[in-house]
Design a protein around this motif. Structure first.
Motif, PDB file in Angstrom:
ATOM      1  N   GLN A   1      26.061  -3.888 -31.608  1.00  0.00           N
ATOM      2  CA  GLN A   1      26.268  -5.329 -31.696  1.00  0.00           C
ATOM      3  C   GLN A   1      26.483  -5.917 -30.309  1.00  0.00           C
ATOM      4  N   SER A   2      27.280  -5.229 -29.513  1.00  0.00           N
ATOM      5  CA  SER A   2      27.598  -5.719 -28.181  1.00  0.00           C
ATOM      6  C   SER A   2      26.322  -5.913 -27.364  1.00  0.00           C
ATOM      7  N   SER A   3      25.456  -4.898 -27.369  1.00  0.00           N
ATOM      8  CA  SER A   3      24.204  -4.999 -26.607  1.00  0.00           C
ATOM      9  C   SER A   3      23.328  -6.112 -27.180  1.00  0.00           C
ATOM     10  N   GLU A   4      23.225  -6.135 -28.492  1.00  0.00           N
ATOM     11  CA  GLU A   4      22.385  -7.146 -29.139  1.00  0.00           C
ATOM     12  C   GLU A   4      22.866  -8.557 -28.759  1.00  0.00           C
TER      13      GLU A   4
ATOM     14  N   ASP B   1      22.668 -14.373 -38.098  1.00  0.00           N
ATOM     15  CA  ASP B   1      24.104 -14.253 -38.308  1.00  0.00           C
ATOM     16  C   ASP B   1      24.584 -12.826 -38.070  1.00  0.00           C
ATOM     17  N   GLY B   2      23.729 -11.992 -37.459  1.00  0.00           N
ATOM     18  CA  GLY B   2      24.153 -10.629 -37.181  1.00  0.00           C
ATOM     19  C   GLY B   2      23.913  -9.662 -38.318  1.00  0.00           C
ATOM     20  N   SER B   3      23.288 -10.125 -39.394  1.00  0.00           N
ATOM     21  CA  SER B   3      23.015  -9.214 -40.508  1.00  0.00           C
ATOM     22  C   SER B   3      21.846  -8.300 -40.154  1.00  0.00           C
ATOM     23  N   TYR B   4      21.845  -7.114 -40.746  1.00  0.00           N
ATOM     24  CA  TYR B   4      20.765  -6.159 -40.494  1.00  0.00           C
ATOM     25  C   TYR B   4      19.646  -6.408 -41.499  1.00  0.00           C
ATOM     26  N   ILE B   5      18.459  -6.624 -40.982  1.00  0.00           N
ATOM     27  CA  ILE B   5      17.314  -6.849 -41.861  1.00  0.00           C
ATOM     28  C   ILE B   5      16.453  -5.600 -41.820  1.00  0.00           C
ATOM     29  N   ASP B   6      16.289  -4.986 -42.981  1.00  0.00           N
ATOM     30  CA  ASP B   6      15.488  -3.768 -43.090  1.00  0.00           C
ATOM     31  C   ASP B   6      14.040  -4.203 -43.305  1.00  0.00           C
ATOM     32  N   VAL B   7      13.268  -4.223 -42.221  1.00  0.00           N
ATOM     33  CA  VAL B   7      11.918  -4.783 -42.289  1.00  0.00           C
ATOM     34  C   VAL B   7      11.052  -3.921 -43.196  1.00  0.00           C
ATOM     35  N   PRO B   8      10.416  -4.550 -44.192  1.00  0.00           N
ATOM     36  CA  PRO B   8       9.615  -3.759 -45.134  1.00  0.00           C
ATOM     37  C   PRO B   8       8.380  -3.198 -44.436  1.00  0.00           C
ATOM     38  N   THR B   9       7.962  -2.020 -44.874  1.00  0.00           N
ATOM     39  CA  THR B   9       6.774  -1.424 -44.272  1.00  0.00           C
ATOM     40  C   THR B   9       5.533  -1.713 -45.119  1.00  0.00           C
ATOM     41  N   GLY B  10       5.729  -1.853 -46.419  1.00  0.00           N
ATOM     42  CA  GLY B  10       4.583  -2.086 -47.307  1.00  0.00           C
ATOM     43  C   GLY B  10       4.263  -3.566 -47.429  1.00  0.00           C
ATOM     44  N   ASN B  11       3.045  -3.849 -47.856  1.00  0.00           N
ATOM     45  CA  ASN B  11       2.627  -5.230 -48.050  1.00  0.00           C
ATOM     46  C   ASN B  11       3.382  -5.906 -49.190  1.00  0.00           C
ATOM     47  N   GLY B  12       3.741  -7.147 -48.959  1.00  0.00           N
ATOM     48  CA  GLY B  12       4.358  -7.923 -50.031  1.00  0.00           C
ATOM     49  C   GLY B  12       5.806  -7.566 -50.270  1.00  0.00           C
ATOM     50  N   GLY B  13       6.338  -6.653 -49.473  1.00  0.00           N
ATOM     51  CA  GLY B  13       7.709  -6.239 -49.703  1.00  0.00           C
ATOM     52  C   GLY B  13       8.720  -7.253 -49.191  1.00  0.00           C
TER      53      GLY B  13
END
Lengths: 908, 228
Positions: free
Chosen positions: A763-766, A848-860
């Motif tokens: 978080q600090s680095s981000e 807001d600092g939340s972690y977003i788990d980027v989807p790898t598949g289409n439409g996810g």
């Protein structure tokens, strides 16, 4: 001689005898032919046959008898005299064959010019009495009727009418008698058989209508009274229902118009089992047909006198009589009758609400006389009556109609009030839907823009007075007050909810998708759009605000439901405010008045927000906070700094006292910063400075360090106004932007300190990278003498970030060879987005600092969480690493367009 | 693959419904594979039902008047919180979504660019302004579908017509005041993104003078250059 056992045998006998009969006729052996005919006719004696097979036999025999008849006529008087034959056939052994032969010969004789037709006819109809078995008798008389169809004496109308009426009466008696034959348990079967035979009786009415032609007085004086008498006297439900329906269908509609009272009166004297409503509806259908026809003709002929007819009075009298004479008539029978009369009124007198009012009053009285609550099995009848759903399509009932009905018919509202709770709500919901449906405007356009949906344009209603509005809203009171789960269809849920009412969930999540309240909010918009407009804009505003305040008072009765409806009220105050503001510019004479309005309306807004807070409490605080801020924005746009300041102070109070969740606090504060940054009228009395310092201070006191850090760097923008093109500001041209670079830098420095002291390395680095990006924003925006964000500062920050990332990478668990390889690639400063995307670039961090788990598949869809387990540490470390890489890449790219970027050292 | 982007319906607080012609256009089942709601679209049962019939694959980001959690339904009792930013994947595109009410300064291209960089996305969808916009910046595509209802805008009002006051005061009678001026928002609008591999075709639908007008903008993602 006897008849066959089965239908097949009977048919074959008939066919056989028919062939023999024809052969005899060809050989002029009449006596033999008659003998074969007699054998054939014997089959019609079979008492076991049901109506359908009997009819089959009858048809076959009828055809053969026609051949015989033709022969008889052609050979008279050369080979025989029909008078003699008429005598002769009387000697046939069995009554059924004898009478068929008699009628065949008699009717043949009628075709001959010299025959004494009236005598023959009288004789034949008299003789038919000889068969009293219902089915055989009915067919025999039907045969008589068919054979004599074209042969009744010309000009002897009375005689002919009498002949057919007599036959009709006798047939009806036989038909009724059929019901009472056989064992009681076969009653249903009998009724079914009778329905199969009804066409035979009906044919007599058709015959009558042919004879009567357009002779109304004949119908009115001779035919109808006799028929009605017969119908009433037979006391048979099946017969009464069928015959009255047939009378309505068979005779011309203008006859019904002339004999309406007699017809209606007859329906009151029927067997109680008869569905009067069906008959009355048929009658009304016929009358409507008459109306449509004469109206069409009328347009050609130049107007008809339809309007002079007061049909409603006939039906009204009828209902009143019925009510007096048949107090026993249950609601279940009475209500459909009333609905039928409504149908008539809607068709004939669509503008006349007094008729409907009278009917509703009558029904309400009936309901009260009943004394108990409406029985469950009659609920739907009242529902039909009050929603008029069966008439809506036919009579094109629109929102305007319902609006008038509700606002002008007091008895409508009374009757509605007498309904049981659940059906009442269901009725109200459907009326609400109608009021919403027909209003053509989707959000926010003028009527003209929707003209293409032409069918619905004229359907809107106009709210002219507060009294109308009160009338309208008074019926919706049960919905306004409904506790939410009431809209669920099952009663269990309702009871459960009612029981829990006091301990209702007090958090924001007690907010549900409540269709009824949603519709009430929409209705508010529609009402406000429908307020009648006069030529005087001031008067218009006065009426609009009167209506809106009244609307608010009604909705206030909803208790906690106002959380669903009040925002719509506030929106409409806002609209009035902006409208007054715009009008002030156009109508300079009334400038002062409009300014007064605006100030007053802001007070109404404030009251509405306070009401919401007092009734709904802190679960709503976040929304109210934003309503205050938006009200402030609106006031600011109108250069009402003081009012804006008041709303913003209110917002801060809410923030301090009622917003507790840290996530909500953070978002709320950023929203405040965003809104403040757009204000322009708060500079008097240093309101602006007071507010932005307060905002930043709150930001620095947020619970979590990362929230503090982000809030403060975002608050830096409060000292750096940017252009609002809509009001003509332009970067580089406008010279009086509120800008204090020193403060901007202070904010960034402060947030950097917080970032640095954040324990979580990722978080600090981000956060530092985010601050770097903020610095770049200002760097692009201006000279460092103004922004105070210097290259030196940026370079220092980059160095700090590099150091941080380095120590962050030490935390990596290097067991996996892939990670090791990646690590090396990284060491070699090979930044390959594609390559690292495979493993490392799984997460990004949101605003807001939340972690977003980027989807790898289409439409996810990404899953978004505020915390991540250390299992993902390696991936987490990649977040600032990659964000930093992207930022560096951006700086590099900017060098192509802006030389100043060249002095930023990316280092490493 | 078609993605529908809707924003700022504000039903029932500020608007009654989408224009009927929009609804007719969108009422084609199984055409649209994903819907993104960019704020202020979660308070109407009828709207959510309508959207769910278009496609049940719905992504929502929080607008200032959305609750922190989605309203629970009979099927879904779990309280699902609404994020303020999220990312979608479609074809070769990563698409960032944000209602924009926590972007400071509001609607600022450089701020949005920083956000797109932070989220590592190629396309940035945002809302909260009641004004449809689409532009390319630093090789990234920025799309704001505007308000699908043209609902009241409490921000600085958007001026739809040129100010007539200057030219012809006679045309500026009080009774000519339009409801769109009062609302201060642009006309109702929404966007469809048709994504095939590295090509994103954006269709902008606007509702103006009772008619639907469509604009088309194509954005191609440049392939990653060099280095590998």
């Amino acid at each position: 001689m006897s008849y066959s056992e089965t239908l097949e045998q009977a048919l074959s006998t008939v066919k056989q005898q028919a062939v023999l009969m024809q052969r005899c006729l060809q050989q002029r052996r009449l006596m033999d032919a008659l003998r074969h005919t007699s054998i054939m006719l014997t089959e019609l004696r079979n008492p076991e046959l049901y109506p359908k097979p009997y009819y089959e036999l009858y048809i076959l025999i009828f055809d053969s008898l026609s051949i015989l008849s033709t022969y008889l006529v052609e050979n008279h008087p050369k080979h025989h005299h029909l008078a003699d034959l008429y005598e002769l056939v009387q000697y046939a052994g069995n009554v059924v064959p004898r009478l068929y032969l008699m009628i065949t010969v008699g009717s043949s004789y009628l075709k001959c010019a010299e025959s004494p037709s009236e005598e023959i006819l009288k004789d034949m109809i008299e003789m038919c009495r000889g068969v009293q078995n219902p089915i055989r008798g009915l067919f025999l008389r039907y045969y008589l009727s068919q054979r004599t169809k074209q042969l009744l004496p010309q000009g002897a109308v009375d005689f002919n009418v009498n002949f057919i009426v007599t036959n009709f009466i006798e047939m009806n008696k036989l038909w009724v008698r059929l019901q009472h034959q056989g064992p009681l348990r076969e009653r249903e079967q009998r009724t079914k058989e009778r329905r199969e035979l009804q066409i035979l009786i009906g044919s007599q009415l058709v015959r009558l209508s042919q004879i009567v032609d357009d002779n109304l007085s004949l119908y009115k004086e001779q035919i109808l009274p006799v028929m009605l008498e017969q119908v009433i006297q037979c006391r048979d439900a099946v017969s009464q229902e069928y015959l009255l329906d047939a009378i309505c269908q068979v005779f011309p509609d203008e006859f019904h118009l002339a004999t309406l009272d007699a017809l209606l009166e007859a329906t009151t004297r029927l067997n109680p089992e008869v569905s009067m409503n069906k008959i009355v509806l048929t009658l009304i259908d016929r009358l409507n047909g008459y109306k449509d026809r004469t109206e069409q003709e009328g347009t050609k002929n130049g107007g008809a006198s339809l309007r002079d007819l007061n049909l409603f009075q006939n039906f009204w009298n009828y209902l009143s009589n019925l009510n007096e004479e048949r107090p026993d008539l249950p609601l279940q029978h009475f209500i459909p009758l009333i609905e039928s009369v409504m149908t008539l009124s809607l068709q004939w007198y669509p503008q006349n609400l007094q008729n409907l009012d009278a009917l509703y009053r009558f029904t309400a009285q009936k309901c009260q006389d009943y004394g108990k609550e409406v029985p469950a099995n009659a609920e739907y009848l009242f529902q039909n009556l009050l929603t008029l759903q069966n008439n809506a399509a036919l009579s094109k009932l629109d929102a305007n109609f319902y609006y008038k009905l509700i606002t002008q018919c007091a008895s409508y509202r009374d009757l509605l009030g007498l309904q049981n709770v659940l059906p009442q709500k269901s009725i109200l919901n459907s009326i609400l839907e109608v009021l919403l449906q027909h209003t053509p405007l989707p959000g926010g356009e003028s009527a003209a823009e929707n003209q293409s949906d032409a069918s619905s344009v004229e359907r809107g209603f106009t709210v002219a007075t507060k009294v109308d509005l009160d009338n309208l809203l008074s019926i919706f009171e049960p919905l306004i007050k409904a506790s939410s789960p009431d809209i669920l269809p099952d009663r269990k849920a309702v009871n459960k909810a009612l029981a829990n009412d006091d301990v209702a969930d007090e958090d924001e999540n007690s907010w549900i998708l409540d269709l009824t309240q949603e519709n009430l909010a929409k209705l508010s918009h529609i009402i406000m759009r429908s307020v009648s407009q006069s030529g005087d804009p001031i008067e218009n505003i006065q009426l609009e605000v009167e209506i809106l305040l009244s609307l608010r008072n009604w909705l206030y009765k909803g208790g906690k439901n106002i959380k669903y409806t009040y925002p719509a009220i506030i929106t409409n105050f806002w609209k009035l405010i902006r409208k007054c503001h715009l009008l002030r510019n156009r109508d300079s004479q009334n400038e002062k008045q409009y300014s007064e309005f605006v100030k007053q309306f802001f007070k109404y807004v404030s009251r509405s927000i306070n009401d919401l807070y007092n009734v709904c409490g802190s679960p709503l605080a976040d929304a109210l906070y934003k309503l205050n801020i938006q009200s402030a924005s609106l006031a600011d746009q109108l250069s009402l700094g003081e009012i804006a300041y008041d709303f913003l102070s209110q917002a801060f109070t809410l923030f301090e006292e009622s917003l507790s969740d840290s996530r909500t606090q953070f978002q709320a504060l950023v929203y405040m910063a965003q809104s403040l940054q757009k204000t322009r009228s708060l500079h008097e009395e240093s309101y602006y400075e007071l507010l932005i310092v307060r905002c930043t201070l709150h930001g620095s006191k947020l619970l979590k360090k990362q929230d503090q850090c982000r809030a403060v760097y975002l608050c830096s923008h409060l000292w750096w106004a940017t252009e609002i093109a809509l009001i003509g500001e332009e970067e580089g041209v406008t010279s009086d932007f509120y800008r204090e670079g020193k403060r901007v830098l202070e904010c960034l420095q402060r947030s950097l300190r917080v970032a640095d002291s954040t324990m979580d390395n990722v978080q600090s680095s981000e956060l530092m990278i985010e601050i770097l990006n903020r610095c770049l924003y200002y760097f692009i925006h201006g000279d460092e003498r103004e922004t105070h964000i210097s290259v030196k500062y940026i370079n220092g920050l980059i160095e700090l970030i590099r150091a941080n990332i380095k120590s962050l990478k030490m935390e990596e668990t290097t067991s996996s060879t892939i990670q090791l390889a990646e690590h090396r690639l990284d060491e070699l400063h090979i930044h390959n987005a594609e390559g690292t995307a495979k493993e490392g670039n799984r997460f990004v961090i949101g605003l807001d600092g939340s972690y977003i788990d980027v989807p790898t598949g289409n439409g996810g869809r990404a899953s978004v969480t505020s915390k991540l387990n250390s299992i993902h540490l390696n991936e987490m470390i990649q977040i600032p690493v990659q964000h930093f890489n992207r930022t560096c890449e951006y700086i590099q790219n900017q060098r192509d367009v802006d030389d100043r970027f060249k002095v930023i050292t990316l280092g490493g | 693959m078609l993605i529908l982007a809707l924003s700022d319906a504000h039903i029932p607080d500020r608007a009654i419904d989408l224009p009927a012609k929009f609804k007719k256009l969108l009422s084609v089942p199984n055409k649209i594979s994903q819907v993104v709601l960019l704020g202020n679209c979660t308070k109407s049962y009828t709207l959510l039902k309508f959207i769910n019939d278009i496609s049940p694959n719905i992504t929502i980001v929080r607008g200032e008047f959305d609750n922190t959690h989605l309203p629970t339904t009979k099927k879904n009792r779990a309280k699902e919180s609404i994020p303020i930013t999220t990312v979608l994947k479609q074809g070769n595109f990563k698409i960032g979504c944000c209602s924009g009410y926590t972007v400071v300064p509001k609607n600022d291209p450089l701020s949005l660019l920083a956000l797109a960089r932070q989220l590592d996305v190629d396309v940035m969808l945002w809302g909260g302004t009641q004004n449809v916009e689409a532009y390319t910046l630093e090789n990234k595509f920025f799309v704001n579908p505007g308000s699908c209802t043209g609902a009241f805008n409490s921000d600085w009002p958007i001026i739809n017509d040129e100010e007539l006051t200057v030219n012809n005061p006679d045309q500026n009678k009080p009774e000519d005041l339009k409801s769109s001026d009062v609302n201060g928002s642009n006309v109702p609008s929404f966007c469809l993104l048709d994504i095939q591999d590295s090509v994103c075709t954006l269709y902008i639908y606007i509702y103006i003078d009772g008619e639907v007008k469509v604009d088309r903008v194509v954005f191609k993602k440049e392939s990653q250059t060099g280095q590998d």
